[in-house]
Scaffold this active site. Sequence first.
Site, mmCIF file in Angstrom:
data_model
loop_
_atom_site.group_PDB
_atom_site.id
_atom_site.type_symbol
_atom_site.label_atom_id
_atom_site.label_comp_id
_atom_site.label_asym_id
_atom_site.label_seq_id
_atom_site.Cartn_x
_atom_site.Cartn_y
_atom_site.Cartn_z
ATOM 1 N N HIS A 167 0.800 -1.364 -0.002
ATOM 2 C CA HIS A 167 0.072 0.092 0.112
ATOM 3 C C HIS A 167 0.761 1.405 0.000
ATOM 4 O O HIS A 167 0.576 2.455 -0.869
ATOM 5 C CB HIS A 167 -0.956 0.042 1.139
ATOM 6 C CG HIS A 167 -2.104 -0.988 1.047
ATOM 7 N ND1 HIS A 167 -2.904 -1.213 2.295
ATOM 8 C CD2 HIS A 167 -2.730 -1.540 -0.008
ATOM 9 C CE1 HIS A 167 -3.544 -1.981 1.936
ATOM 10 N NE2 HIS A 167 -3.708 -2.116 0.413
ATOM 11 N N TYR A 186 -9.516 4.853 2.739
ATOM 12 C CA TYR A 186 -10.035 3.533 3.360
ATOM 13 C C TYR A 186 -11.368 3.777 3.343
ATOM 14 O O TYR A 186 -12.271 2.668 3.165
ATOM 15 C CB TYR A 186 -9.488 3.408 4.655
ATOM 16 C CG TYR A 186 -8.000 2.726 4.569
ATOM 17 C CD1 TYR A 186 -8.053 1.125 4.651
ATOM 18 C CD2 TYR A 186 -6.987 3.422 4.350
ATOM 19 C CE1 TYR A 186 -6.990 0.516 4.659
ATOM 20 C CE2 TYR A 186 -5.711 2.568 4.126
ATOM 21 C CZ TYR A 186 -5.803 1.236 4.315
ATOM 22 O OH TYR A 186 -4.474 0.577 4.059
ATOM 23 N N GLU A 212 0.698 1.930 8.063
ATOM 24 C CA GLU A 212 1.490 2.809 6.826
ATOM 25 C C GLU A 212 2.015 3.877 7.296
ATOM 26 O O GLU A 212 2.810 4.507 6.678
ATOM 27 C CB GLU A 212 0.259 2.844 6.075
ATOM 28 C CG GLU A 212 -0.183 1.233 5.567
ATOM 29 C CD GLU A 212 -1.199 1.012 4.553
ATOM 30 O OE1 GLU A 212 -2.087 1.928 4.371
ATOM 31 O OE2 GLU A 212 -1.945 0.235 4.316
HETATM 32 C C1 HEM Z 1 -8.780 -2.903 5.155
HETATM 33 C C2 HEM Z 1 -8.880 -2.633 3.921
HETATM 34 C C3 HEM Z 1 -7.723 -3.337 2.759
HETATM 35 C C4 HEM Z 1 -7.464 -4.541 2.596
HETATM 36 C C5 HEM Z 1 -7.711 -5.931 3.326
HETATM 37 C C6 HEM Z 1 -6.513 -4.773 1.579
HETATM 38 C C7 HEM Z 1 -5.814 -5.840 1.246
HETATM 39 C C8 HEM Z 1 -5.088 -5.675 -0.146
HETATM 40 C C9 HEM Z 1 -4.280 -7.011 -0.651
HETATM 41 C C10 HEM Z 1 -4.544 -8.407 0.074
HETATM 42 C C11 HEM Z 1 -3.612 -6.769 -1.644
HETATM 43 C C12 HEM Z 1 -2.707 -7.628 -2.422
HETATM 44 C C13 HEM Z 1 -1.390 -7.493 -2.102
HETATM 45 C C14 HEM Z 1 -0.404 -8.473 -2.976
HETATM 46 O O1 HEM Z 1 -0.285 -8.529 -3.873
HETATM 47 O O2 HEM Z 1 0.137 -9.604 -2.217
HETATM 48 C C15 HEM Z 1 -3.675 -5.293 -1.669
HETATM 49 C C16 HEM Z 1 -3.179 -4.594 -2.742
HETATM 50 C C17 HEM Z 1 -3.722 -3.331 -3.129
HETATM 51 N N1 HEM Z 1 -4.606 -2.552 -2.467
HETATM 52 FE FE1 HEM Z 1 -5.277 -2.961 -0.675
HETATM 53 N N2 HEM Z 1 -6.385 -3.383 1.088
HETATM 54 C C18 HEM Z 1 -7.240 -2.478 1.637
HETATM 55 C C19 HEM Z 1 -7.599 -1.126 1.576
HETATM 56 C C20 HEM Z 1 -6.977 -0.712 0.455
HETATM 57 C C21 HEM Z 1 -7.382 0.786 -0.029
HETATM 58 C C22 HEM Z 1 -8.254 1.800 0.884
HETATM 59 C C23 HEM Z 1 -6.963 0.796 -1.152
HETATM 60 C C24 HEM Z 1 -7.105 2.266 -1.891
HETATM 61 C C25 HEM Z 1 -8.283 2.711 -2.508
HETATM 62 C C26 HEM Z 1 -6.247 -0.290 -1.590
HETATM 63 C C27 HEM Z 1 -5.582 -0.264 -2.853
HETATM 64 C C28 HEM Z 1 -4.727 -1.235 -3.112
HETATM 65 C C29 HEM Z 1 -3.887 -1.351 -4.387
HETATM 66 C C30 HEM Z 1 -4.006 -0.370 -5.332
HETATM 67 C C31 HEM Z 1 -3.366 -2.567 -4.215
HETATM 68 C C32 HEM Z 1 -2.203 -3.047 -5.545
HETATM 69 C C33 HEM Z 1 -1.098 -2.394 -5.686
HETATM 70 C C34 HEM Z 1 -0.320 -3.021 -6.656
HETATM 71 O O3 HEM Z 1 0.291 -3.908 -6.852
HETATM 72 O O4 HEM Z 1 -0.411 -2.141 -7.849
HETATM 73 N N3 HEM Z 1 -6.310 -1.138 -0.680
HETATM 74 N N4 HEM Z 1 -4.576 -4.788 -0.931
#
Ligand code: HEM
Length: 149
Positions: free
Chosen positions: A81, A91, A133
């Site tokens: 993130h 969030y 973060e």
């Molecule tokens: C509690 C809430 C959230 C959880 C549980 C979560 C969980 C995750 C997980 C498991 C991944 C994949 C990581 C990997 O590649 O192994 C991920 C990636 C990502 N998350 Fe979150 N996330 C959360 C909140 C958010 C929020 C608020 C945003 C933005 C609006 C966000 C944006 C992203 C993006 C853009 C990626 C991909 C990054 C990349 O590789 O380009 N996430 N998240």
Amino acid sequence: MNEQVKAIVKSTAPLLKDRGEEITTAMYEHLFTNYPEAKALFKNASKDQYIKLANMVYAYAANIDKLENLQKGIEKVAQIHVDTKILPEHYPWVGESLLVAIKQVLGDAATDEVMDAWAQAYGFLSTVFIDKEHELYAQAKASDAPTPA
Ligand code: HEM
């Protein structure tokens, strides 16, 4: 979160996992329609990563009474993130989208009690991520600073 809230969330985990793909689809549809700014954040993310995000939410529900099981995963994702410049204000976008998706897919099973429990659970998890973060951003900033002469 009290014990009752945790129990309600945990009881919905299998159902949410079974309907995982539908929930993921509904969640991103809501996110990108209502918060088009979010699209840019996901520009380098693979389809697989979308599913990973949702899967982590279900893993959280299933482990809500033993969160230490998720610690390693949370730290890894927090770093991703930070690399993607996710900020605290993002969030609520995901939270609202997830809740709308849960309600849509669960239908009658999404009682007020269930929705309230999920709102609390998401709020708790987002605080865990935001704090972690914040720490990582601060560390990165400190190491960027010029070394005093
Ligand atoms: C509690 C809430 C959230 C959880 C549980 C979560 C969980 C995750 C997980 C498991 C991944 C994949 C990581 C990997 O590649 O192994 C991920 C990636 C990502 N998350 Fe979150 N996330 C959360 C909140 C958010 C929020 C608020 C945003 C933005 C609006 C966000 C944006 C992203 C993006 C853009 C990626 C991909 C990054 C990349 O590789 O380009 N996430 N998240």
